[in-house]
Scaffold this active site. Sequence first.
Site, mmCIF file in Angstrom:
data_model
loop_
_atom_site.group_PDB
_atom_site.id
_atom_site.type_symbol
_atom_site.label_atom_id
_atom_site.label_comp_id
_atom_site.label_asym_id
_atom_site.label_seq_id
_atom_site.Cartn_x
_atom_site.Cartn_y
_atom_site.Cartn_z
ATOM 1 N N HIS A 1 -17.073 1.579 1.018
ATOM 2 C CA HIS A 1 -16.314 0.514 1.908
ATOM 3 C C HIS A 1 -16.826 0.704 3.347
ATOM 4 C CE1 HIS A 1 -12.976 -1.537 3.660
ATOM 5 N NE2 HIS A 1 -13.136 -2.385 2.511
ATOM 6 N N HIS B 1 -10.107 6.724 2.060
ATOM 7 C CA HIS B 1 -9.033 6.486 1.403
ATOM 8 C C HIS B 1 -9.027 5.665 0.329
ATOM 9 C CE1 HIS B 1 -9.221 3.640 4.561
ATOM 10 N NE2 HIS B 1 -8.229 2.905 3.726
ATOM 11 N N ASP C 1 0.727 -1.430 0.055
ATOM 12 C CA ASP C 1 0.040 0.065 -0.074
ATOM 13 C C ASP C 1 0.926 1.147 0.217
ATOM 14 O OD1 ASP C 1 -1.931 -1.903 0.069
ATOM 15 O OD2 ASP C 1 -2.458 -1.471 2.225
ATOM 16 N N LYS D 1 -6.555 -5.026 -3.135
ATOM 17 C CA LYS D 1 -6.729 -5.557 -1.669
ATOM 18 C C LYS D 1 -8.058 -4.637 -1.147
ATOM 19 C CE LYS D 1 -4.471 -4.553 1.955
ATOM 20 N NZ LYS D 1 -4.457 -3.320 2.422
ATOM 21 N N CYS E 1 -1.468 -2.560 7.994
ATOM 22 C CA CYS E 1 -1.390 -3.561 6.799
ATOM 23 C C CYS E 1 -0.163 -4.384 6.569
ATOM 24 C CB CYS E 1 -2.057 -2.830 5.432
ATOM 25 S SG CYS E 1 -3.658 -2.434 5.555
HETATM 26 C C1 VGL Z 1 -4.469 0.642 5.871
HETATM 27 C C2 VGL Z 1 -5.949 1.558 7.281
HETATM 28 C C3 VGL Z 1 -6.799 1.387 6.405
HETATM 29 C C4 VGL Z 1 -2.870 0.298 5.789
HETATM 30 C C5 VGL Z 1 -5.368 0.322 4.761
HETATM 31 O O1 VGL Z 1 -2.644 0.152 4.323
HETATM 32 O O2 VGL Z 1 -2.366 0.099 6.769
HETATM 33 N N1 VGL Z 1 -4.612 1.216 7.133
HETATM 34 N N2 VGL Z 1 -6.735 0.741 5.082
HETATM 35 ZN ZN ZN Z 2 -7.934 0.787 3.708
#
Ligand code: VGL
Ligand code: ZN
Length: 222
Positions: A61, A98, A15, A123, A168
């Site tokens: 979401h 986000h 991410d 994902k 994540c």
């Molecule tokens: C993430 C919070 C929500 C991450 C993704 O990539 O760590 N954190 N969605």
């Molecule tokens: Zn997320």
Amino acid sequence: MTVDLEFKPALIIVDFQEDFCPPNGSLAVPEGRDIAPVVNSLLSLPFTIKIATRDSHPQNHISFAENHPGAVPLKSYHTIVHPTDPTKSDTTLLWPTHCVQGTTGSALVPELDAAKVDVVVDKGIDARVEMYSAFYDPMRVSVSELGEKLREKGVTDVFVVGLAADFCVRATAESAVEEGYRTYIVEEGTRAVMRETWEAEGKKAVEGKGVRIVSVDGEEVA
Ligand code: VGL
Ligand code: ZN
């Protein structure tokens, strides 16, 4: 007796997207963009496979606070009930909106040497569940292509970097251990949303699950 000397390492960059980076990300991780040089130097090493994941959410979401009246991002929690088995549930933190599919915030950052990435895995695409691990959500309602990509290549070891360390990256590394891989988080290649908690408690907890936290200069970080 035989010894398994096989070493087929995978690099997973979790991410590394605009919304997780200063200055404009809606869920900017402090110093998130600063991991780029370390991530790119890892990308120049001969990993068996190099994978970048993308958090890729629909607008509706379940993890977005704005989809729950009165909820406050980073403060409110929501209990997610399994879509078909109401005996299963998972309580999770709510976030600012986000990485909505197709938005500029969802793009991989331009600092990432994307030409060296072999595969991009999306994902978080199922609106009904939260998915920190790039393998699957806690109830396995949504399963990404990541596991299959690693199995196809006969991967033995998984090196995880990216954002965010305490969400994540951590969840992906813990899943990798569960999937039977020797698993490492490369310290300099990640940053946490809540740095102090990550340093004081998170790292030890992750190591307790069997993840090794290592440093790029080769020294193990205790
Ligand atoms: C993430 C919070 C929500 C991450 C993704 O990539 O760590 N954190 N969605
Ligand atoms: Zn997320």
